[in-house]
Design an enzyme around this catalytic site. Sequence first.
Site, PDB file in Angstrom:
ATOM      1  CE  LYS A 141      -3.787  -2.528   2.047  1.00  0.00           C
ATOM      2  NZ  LYS A 141      -4.602  -2.888   3.208  1.00  0.00           N
ATOM      3  CD  GLN A 164      -3.443  -4.556   6.252  1.00  0.00           C
ATOM      4  OE1 GLN A 164      -3.292  -3.552   5.561  1.00  0.00           O
ATOM      5  NE2 GLN A 164      -4.101  -5.613   5.822  1.00  0.00           N
ATOM      6  CG  ASP A 221      -9.548  -0.367   4.387  1.00  0.00           C
ATOM      7  OD1 ASP A 221      -9.181  -0.607   3.216  1.00  0.00           O
ATOM      8  OD2 ASP A 221      -8.834  -0.580   5.393  1.00  0.00           O
TER       9      ASP A 221
END
Length: 278
Positions: free
Chosen positions: A48, A92, A115
């Site tokens: 990422k 994460q 997200d």
Amino acid sequence: MQLIDGKAVSAAVKERIRAEIERDKLDIGLAVIIVGNNQASRVYVNNKKKACEVCGIKSYEYALPEETTQQELLELIDTLNKADNVNGILCQLPLPAHLDEKQVIEAISPLKDVDAFNAVNVGKIMIGDYAFLPCTPAGVMELIHSTGTDVCGKECVVIGRSNIVGKPMAMLLLHENATVTVCHSRTKDLAEVCRRADILVSAVGRADFVTADMVKDGAVVIDVGMNRNAEGKLCGDVKFDEVAPKCSYITPVPGGVGPMTIAMLMQNTLKAKRLQDE
Ligand code: NAP
């Protein structure tokens, strides 16, 4: 059979984002939180960060120790929610077992929730009013579009009903007027249901799960699974060698859905900046 090249499609999306950021001289920041020493999470976070570099987005990493408390994590998120240089926040997953993921997801400001896991953004996806795209399903849609396949009216079967893949996947297909069936571990006659699919999306998390007898001739098969086979190599859910000859299009693993998820995260981070500037 044609292979869908996720790396190429994702590179094109990232290039489009990079060009837009450069053209409009945007200063965009993504905060990436990683807790503990999960090796797979470390690989994802590094990928990422690399994508941020390609797109011209600043990434700020917060690598916290395994023993971080819920309170400490929530305090960091609160600080990042208020930070002007941070447009997107991602934490994460999975988190270490002592931390409450649901509370962490809900603590991220919906305006910075790149997200799209926060209930506010999930609700928006449900009603088709997208603030942020659900990254993996949106990546799958880009891959389907790249084949020139029109989803409208197609029989689509999604195997898996998780909040991050299966359910939002079904919603995106539905928004494009597919007839969608969602399968899960209690589905009866799974192979028969899957054989109906013009477009089959597998998000189960088991190697060799989708076999040739589950696939209709000429189907588009999208493999979201990320598993390790007996030799420790990355593989998807689909038994590729026997399924591929039956398909019109199929994604490989690696090099299919994985790179697209990250490209969509970049797109959401750009969208976050635009929303916050409104
Ligand atoms: P998950 O939360 O474990 O969900 C798996 C789903 O598969 C569940 O809905 C489960 O049904 C269903 N399932 C399990 N066994 C089944 C069976 N025998 N028959 C039918 N359905 C079955 O996993 P996830 O987070 O959605 O992820 C799925 C896979 O995608 C994993 O391999 C993950 O690593 C991968 N993934 C990849 C990306 C990417 O960027 N490429 C992103 C996210 C996830 P129940 O609900 O009934 O238990």
